[in-house]
Design a protein around this motif. Structure first.
Motif, PDB file in Angstrom:
ATOM      1  N   ALA A 119       0.864  -1.195   0.000  1.00 22.32           N
ATOM      2  CA  ALA A 119       0.000   0.000   0.000  1.00 22.32           C
ATOM      3  C   ALA A 119       0.891   1.231   0.000  1.00 22.32           C
ATOM      4  N   LEU A 120       0.637   2.141  -0.948  1.00 21.81           N
ATOM      5  CA  LEU A 120       1.473   3.332  -1.109  1.00 21.81           C
ATOM      6  C   LEU A 120       0.594   4.582  -1.029  1.00 21.81           C
ATOM      7  N   PRO A 121       0.682   5.350   0.070  1.00 21.41           N
ATOM      8  CA  PRO A 121      -0.112   6.584   0.156  1.00 21.41           C
ATOM      9  C   PRO A 121       0.398   7.607  -0.868  1.00 21.41           C
ATOM     10  N   LEU A 122      -0.484   8.109  -1.701  1.00 24.10           N
ATOM     11  CA  LEU A 122      -0.111   9.092  -2.716  1.00 24.10           C
ATOM     12  C   LEU A 122      -0.563  10.506  -2.352  1.00 24.10           C
ATOM     13  N   PHE A 123      -1.749  10.628  -1.796  1.00 17.20           N
ATOM     14  CA  PHE A 123      -2.237  11.949  -1.393  1.00 17.20           C
ATOM     15  C   PHE A 123      -3.231  11.764  -0.254  1.00 17.20           C
ATOM     16  N   ASN A 124      -3.050  12.523   0.811  1.00 16.62           N
ATOM     17  CA  ASN A 124      -3.969  12.440   1.949  1.00 16.62           C
ATOM     18  C   ASN A 124      -4.295  13.826   2.503  1.00 16.62           C
ATOM     19  N   GLY A 125      -4.305  14.804   1.605  1.00 18.41           N
ATOM     20  CA  GLY A 125      -4.649  16.153   2.044  1.00 18.41           C
ATOM     21  C   GLY A 125      -3.559  16.820   2.872  1.00 18.41           C
ATOM     22  N   HIS A 126      -2.298  16.410   2.659  1.00 19.83           N
ATOM     23  CA  HIS A 126      -1.150  16.943   3.416  1.00 19.83           C
ATOM     24  C   HIS A 126      -1.247  16.618   4.903  1.00 19.83           C
ATOM     25  N   ARG A 127      -2.002  15.597   5.235  1.00 20.62           N
ATOM     26  CA  ARG A 127      -2.162  15.241   6.647  1.00 20.62           C
ATOM     27  C   ARG A 127      -0.843  14.775   7.260  1.00 20.62           C
ATOM     28  N   VAL A 128      -0.102  13.925   6.525  1.00 24.71           N
ATOM     29  CA  VAL A 128       1.148  13.403   7.065  1.00 24.71           C
ATOM     30  C   VAL A 128       2.170  14.519   7.246  1.00 24.71           C
ATOM     31  N   HIS A 129       2.293  15.373   6.223  1.00 26.25           N
ATOM     32  CA  HIS A 129       3.263  16.470   6.315  1.00 26.25           C
ATOM     33  C   HIS A 129       2.969  17.358   7.513  1.00 26.25           C
ATOM     34  N   ASN A 130       1.733  17.730   7.687  1.00 27.81           N
ATOM     35  CA  ASN A 130       1.380  18.606   8.800  1.00 27.81           C
ATOM     36  C   ASN A 130       1.519  17.897  10.145  1.00 27.81           C
ATOM     37  N   SER A 131       1.229  16.593  10.173  1.00 33.81           N
ATOM     38  CA  SER A 131       1.405  15.838  11.417  1.00 33.81           C
ATOM     39  C   SER A 131       2.873  15.780  11.819  1.00 33.81           C
ATOM     40  N   VAL A 132       3.743  15.555  10.834  1.00 26.80           N
ATOM     41  CA  VAL A 132       5.174  15.517  11.128  1.00 26.80           C
ATOM     42  C   VAL A 132       5.653  16.882  11.619  1.00 26.80           C
ATOM     43  N   GLU A 133       5.209  17.945  10.954  1.00 23.55           N
ATOM     44  CA  GLU A 133       5.604  19.293  11.390  1.00 23.55           C
ATOM     45  C   GLU A 133       5.126  19.569  12.815  1.00 23.55           C
ATOM     46  N   ALA A 134       3.911  19.134  13.117  1.00 25.22           N
ATOM     47  CA  ALA A 134       3.387  19.351  14.470  1.00 25.22           C
ATOM     48  C   ALA A 134       4.210  18.599  15.503  1.00 25.22           C
ATOM     49  N   GLU A 135       4.541  17.342  15.220  1.00 27.74           N
ATOM     50  CA  GLU A 135       5.319  16.554  16.184  1.00 27.74           C
ATOM     51  C   GLU A 135       6.746  17.072  16.309  1.00 27.74           C
ATOM     52  N   GLN A 136       7.319  17.551  15.201  1.00 24.56           N
ATOM     53  CA  GLN A 136       8.658  18.141  15.292  1.00 24.56           C
ATOM     54  C   GLN A 136       8.635  19.410  16.136  1.00 24.56           C
ATOM     55  N   SER A 137       7.573  20.196  16.005  1.00 24.25           N
ATOM     56  CA  SER A 137       7.456  21.399  16.831  1.00 24.25           C
ATOM     57  C   SER A 137       7.319  21.026  18.305  1.00 24.25           C
ATOM     58  N   ARG A 138       6.557  19.967  18.569  1.00 24.73           N
ATOM     59  CA  ARG A 138       6.436  19.526  19.970  1.00 24.73           C
ATOM     60  C   ARG A 138       7.776  19.009  20.490  1.00 24.73           C
ATOM     61  N   LEU A 139       8.550  18.350  19.637  1.00 20.24           N
ATOM     62  CA  LEU A 139       9.873  17.893  20.052  1.00 20.24           C
ATOM     63  C   LEU A 139      10.761  19.080  20.402  1.00 20.24           C
ATOM     64  N   ARG A 140      10.728  20.116  19.569  1.00 20.77           N
ATOM     65  CA  ARG A 140      11.523  21.315  19.875  1.00 20.77           C
ATOM     66  C   ARG A 140      11.029  21.969  21.161  1.00 20.77           C
ATOM     67  N   ALA A 141       9.714  21.952  21.357  1.00 20.30           N
ATOM     68  CA  ALA A 141       9.172  22.513  22.602  1.00 20.30           C
ATOM     69  C   ALA A 141       9.648  21.716  23.812  1.00 20.30           C
ATOM     70  N   ASP A 142       9.681  20.389  23.685  1.00 19.86           N
ATOM     71  CA  ASP A 142      10.147  19.567  24.805  1.00 19.86           C
ATOM     72  C   ASP A 142      11.638  19.754  25.055  1.00 19.86           C
ATOM     73  N   LEU A 143      12.413  19.981  23.987  1.00 17.01           N
ATOM     74  CA  LEU A 143      13.837  20.266  24.181  1.00 17.01           C
ATOM     75  C   LEU A 143      14.023  21.588  24.915  1.00 17.01           C
ATOM     76  N   ALA A 144      13.213  22.585  24.540  1.00 20.66           N
ATOM     77  CA  ALA A 144      13.294  23.862  25.259  1.00 20.66           C
ATOM     78  C   ALA A 144      12.838  23.698  26.705  1.00 20.66           C
ATOM     79  N   THR A 145      11.794  22.886  26.902  1.00 25.27           N
ATOM     80  CA  THR A 145      11.345  22.628  28.273  1.00 25.27           C
ATOM     81  C   THR A 145      12.423  21.909  29.076  1.00 25.27           C
ATOM     82  N   LEU A 146      13.173  21.019  28.414  1.00 26.32           N
ATOM     83  CA  LEU A 146      14.289  20.349  29.097  1.00 26.32           C
ATOM     84  C   LEU A 146      15.306  21.375  29.583  1.00 26.32           C
TER      85      LEU A 146
END
Length: 583
Positions: free
Chosen positions: A87-114
């Motif tokens: 199964a190969l996802p081709l288009f999902n409304g940019h859901r994956v891209h935005n999810s990754v960006e959101a989680e990366q932002s949370r990771l940076r937030a947790d690093l700053a919180t550290l």
């Protein structure tokens, strides 16, 4: 210079740097926040996996237990089957891209919180360290006061026996001695409390504590301190990344309204086992193979109002993060101004207390001489001794207060972390990994070991060699405009501009490669960006250079272009622009 009681220096003395290092390794709050960062890294990998191909293999074996009638003529009872599905996802409304960006932002937030937790822990360590020094010095003062008053009482009793004094003088001496003994008991109990708190915070009992070195240079005004805090405070940085993550969460929610396109490929194989019956003299095939390729397009028309509710929820949470950021910004400004005022007030209190101690020493000497001459009474001498003691206690407390207030101010400005304090520690680098590139289903991060913190009492804390004169007579050097680069917490640090120029000259002489991270109108923004990326750029120096009204930030040196390109790709994956520059 550290002076100790007794004729020899302590064989093993605890320093503030050692206390900070101990808490860095064993503090539960820090270890817990590191695990939060590891969890956020895993969340980035989970979000990234949704956009990657999924391959599933199936293998089956079949044996039929009963057959009758027509089924007994044309089929065997045993079969093996296998298949593979892609199964190969081709288009999902940019859901994956935005999810990754959101989680990366949370990771940076947790690093700053550290970093924020790290600064808070270090501030608590410095406070506990200074509390023990203060209370131990006060205990020594009261012990000396009890000894002096005891000698005074014996001298007064001898004078009374000779008929030169009255019972009133003896009663006054006895009262002061009893009061000093009560004060000593309270001070001893307070020292026990602060020593236990020291053990709780640092994980080791206090022993021979040295007076800490000077603090790093602090801003000249409250406005300068506020400006630096707004740029570098790790809680504010974490809040900004949380707001950014909430913004991407809204985009993820909106993606549920958009179509989804997925490619698929399947292959199946079946093999019949055992003897096979025949129908009308025909021998059936024993095996078969089939494959297919397809596209699956899903267009949502009605989902019961779920997407709209998800979007409203995400927008409400985004609004909450923005309001929290405003509230946090106000708190940082208020805390910075109050801590700066406390530091200035403490510095003035130290200077005033030093004058009071010197004056009270002179007054006590005069009172003793005048009492022998008959112009002063025993009560006058006792009052002079009490005034000297009070001023010495006030000076000790003022020194503790000014140091703690300065450390708190450094923490609020984001300058109380392991890197700022020059602690040679690598725990964080060992914990963090590049979660975005983790594509192995079988890799596991090694579990962090439980910190070994002493729980049972070992030897009772030894304070006998600490010198009260460190807290009473240590000079507080006033700041002047001509003062050279001030000492940081534990080492002399060259000014950032001078360090950058030397690094730039070395890079130019070597003819190596650098990466440029941008040009900033405010120099503090360039420094803040380097702090965020420094743990991912080990052993590399920042180079700040002025280009008109802007400050350009480059990092290097790299021995080859490929190394610089690898570093640049790492920077880009974390949401920052980057270009490779030849030295």
């Amino acid at each position: 210079m550290i002076v100790a009681f007794g004729s020899t220096a302590p064989a093993c003395a605890d320093t503030l740097q050692e206390a900070l290092a101990s808490s860095f390794r064993t503090n539960s709050a820090l270890i817990g926040q590191r695990r939060v960062v590891s969890s956020s890294e895993a969340a980035v990998a989970i979000a990234s996996a949704a956009g990657r191909p999924q391959i599933v293999t199936t293998i089956g074996a079949e044996r039929r237990l009963t057959r009758s009638g027509l089924f007994a003529l044309n089929d065997s009872g045993n079969a093996l089957s296998g298949g593979i599905d892609l199964a190969l996802p081709l288009f999902n409304g940019h859901r994956v891209h935005n999810s990754v960006e959101a989680e990366q932002s949370r990771l940076r937030a947790d690093l700053a919180t550290l970093k924020a937790v790290e600064g808070d822990v270090f501030t608590e360590v410095a406070t506990a360290y200074m509390d023990v020094l203060r209370d131990h010095a006060i205990v020594k003062l009261y012990e000396n006061q009890v000894r002096v008053l005891g000698e005074n009482l014996r001298a007064t009793q001898a004078t009374f026996d000779s008929g030169d004094l009255t019972r009133t003088d003896i009663a006054q001496s006895q009262a002061r001695l009893s009061l000093a003994a009560a004060q000593l008991s309270r001070a001893t109990a307070q020292l026990t409390r602060t020593a236990e708190n020291y053990w709780r915070v640092i994980g080791l009992p206090p022993r021979d504590l040295e007076f800490p070195p000077p603090l790093a240079e602090l801003p000249a005004s409250a406005d300068s301190a506020v400006k630096e805090a707004l740029s570098n405070n790790p809680d504010l940085i974490a809040s900004a990344y949380k707001a950014r993550a909430a913004e991407f969460d809204v985009k993820v929610a909106r993606a549920s309204r958009l179509p989804k396109l997925e490619g698929s490929m399947t292959g199946d194989y079946v093999r019949r086992l055992g003897s096979s019956g025949s129908l009308a003299g025909l021998e059936p095939n024993r095996s078969g193979l089939q494959s297919s390729v397809g596209l699956d397009l899903r267009i949502p028309f009605y989902q019961g109002g779920r997407p709209s509710s998800q979007i409203r929820r995400a927008q409400a949470l985004q609004g909450e993060t923005l309001e929290q950021r405003v509230e946090l910004e106000r708190a940082v400004i208020a805390n910075t101004r109050s801590q700066f005022a406390a530091y200035e007030a403490g510095a003035r209190a130290v200077l005033s207390s030093k004058v009071a101690v010197a004056a009270n020493k002179l007054a006590l000497e005069g009172a003793r001489i005048e009492r022998r001459l008959g112009t002063r009474t025993v009560l006058d001498e006792l009052n002079a001794e009490q005034e000297l003691l009070n001023s010495q206690v006030e000076l000790i407390s003022a020194r503790r207060d000014v140091y703690v207030a300065g450390f708190q101010l450094l923490n609020t400005m984001g300058r109380a972390n392991a890197g700022d304090l020059k602690l040679e520690l690598t725990v964080r680098g060992a914990v963090l990994r590049d979660a975005v590139s983790d594509r192995n289903d079988w890799s596991e991060q090694l579990a962090l070991k439980q910190s070994e913190t002493p729980t049972a009492a070992k030897a009772s804390p030894g304070f006998g060699r600490f010198d009260v004169s460190q807290m009473v007579t240590k000079e507080l050097q006033p700041k002047t405009e001509s003062e050279p680069a001030l000492v940081s917490m534990f080492a002399k640090v060259r000014p950032a501009k001078q360090q950058s120029e030397r690094a730039a000259s070395r890079i130019e002489q070597n003819g190596t490669w650098q990466i440029q991270l941008g040009a900033f109108r405010v120099r503090g923004s360039a420094q803040s960006l380097y702090k965020q990326l420094s743990m991912h750029l080990p052993t590399k120096l920042p180079v700040y250079s002025s280009v008109g009204a802007f400050t350009r930030l480059r990092v290097g040196p790299y021995q080859s272009k490929s190394q610089a390109l690898t570093a640049c790709r790492m920077v880009v994956t974390r949401g920052h622009p980057c270009i490779v520059i030849s030295g």
